[in-house]
Scaffold this active site. Structure first.
Site, PDB file in Angstrom:
ATOM      1  N   ASP A 286       0.887  -1.108   0.047  1.00 28.05           N
ATOM      2  CA  ASP A 286      -0.168   0.186   0.112  1.00 28.05           C
ATOM      3  C   ASP A 286       0.872   1.352   0.060  1.00 28.05           C
ATOM      4  O   ASP A 286       1.858   1.146   0.844  1.00 28.05           O
ATOM      5  CB  ASP A 286      -0.978   0.069   1.161  1.00 28.05           C
ATOM      6  CG  ASP A 286      -1.892   1.126   1.013  1.00 28.05           C
ATOM      7  OD1 ASP A 286      -2.440   0.852   0.164  1.00 28.05           O
ATOM      8  OD2 ASP A 286      -2.170   1.750   1.919  1.00 28.05           O
TER       9      ASP A 286
ATOM     10  N   LYS B  11      14.246   5.605 -10.795  1.00 31.23           N
ATOM     11  CA  LYS B  11      13.362   5.950  -9.842  1.00 31.23           C
ATOM     12  C   LYS B  11      13.267   4.540  -9.069  1.00 31.23           C
ATOM     13  O   LYS B  11      13.072   4.723  -7.729  1.00 31.23           O
ATOM     14  CB  LYS B  11      11.859   5.967 -10.505  1.00 31.23           C
ATOM     15  CG  LYS B  11      10.800   6.331  -9.571  1.00 31.23           C
ATOM     16  CD  LYS B  11       9.566   6.690  -9.789  1.00 31.23           C
ATOM     17  CE  LYS B  11       8.436   6.492  -8.968  1.00 31.23           C
ATOM     18  NZ  LYS B  11       6.839   6.420  -9.323  1.00 31.23           N
TER      19      LYS B  11
END
Ligand code: IMP
Length: 197
Positions: A70, A176
């Site tokens: 999450d 990233k």
């Protein structure tokens, strides 16, 4: 060979976890590939809680190790909004161009030192015996004065990671992943899981 079921339907997340777990003797499948369909209400108040809720819901359907994640964006000046509501902020169907513009407007006139923010990622694991564990990692940065970049997704165009003068939407996928909340959390969970594989 041991199996890990990742509680996601997102192809990019599946690719990233497979890249990071490469070298481990383990088969990694998505819940969809495993034929698992569960309606999960993410009603936790923290990223950790939501990751655990998802992982336990899927773990009821399989004997494999289950992982769930999450994530979201916390902006300090906005009392950590949008937080666990990052996907639902301004409504699920509102475009990120509009959401990002809205957040920049809410920070109008706020100086750089008060624009601190972070992407957070919690990853939970549930083992076949029901034991669970959870890791949390962040990517720290600031909210910029304008959106830039076409890579990434979501709030990337307005997020400028610490040490960078460009937004995370200008970074390549590999760049990233090196510094991201999710990349770091996956690597940290990999270390924790090693003794169970
Ligand atoms: P999820 O829990 O990975 O589905 O992420 C929830 C929401 O957080 C996404 O829909 C995005 O709005 C936001 N988010 C999470 N990670 C990122 C990221 O790396 N870049 C941009 N937005 C993100």
């Amino acid at each position: 060979m041991k199996k890990i079921v990742f509680a996601t339907g997102n192809k990019d997340k599946m690719r990233e976890i497979r890249e990071i777990m490469a070298g481990c003797e383990v088969e990694i499948v998505s819940m969809k590939e495993e034929g698992i369909q569960v309606d999960i209400e993410e009603n936790g108040t923290t990223f950790e809680e939501n990751a655990l809720i998802k992982a336990h819901a899927v773990a009821k359907e399989t004997d494999a190790i289950v992982l769930a994640d999450d994530s979201g964006l916390e902006i300090d000046y906005l009392n950590k909004e949008p937080g666990v509501y990052s996907a639902r902020y301004m409504g699920e169907d509102t475009s990120y161009t509009i959401k990002n513009q809205n957040l920049i407007e809410r920070l109008e006139g706020v100086p750089k030192e008060k624009r601190t923010a972070r992407f957070v990622c919690a990853i939970a694991a549930v083992l076949p015996d029901g034991e669970d564990m959870v890791v949390r990692e962040t990517m720290e940065g600031i909210i910029g004065y304008e959106a830039e970049g076409e890579n990434g997704f979501g709030y990337d165009p307005i997020f400028y990671p610490d040490g960078y003068t460009c937004s995370s939407a200008t970074l390549s996928r590999e760049e990233k992943n090196e510094i991201s909340h999710r990349g770091k959390a996956l690597r940290s969970m990999k270390e924790k899981l090693k003794k169970y594989l």
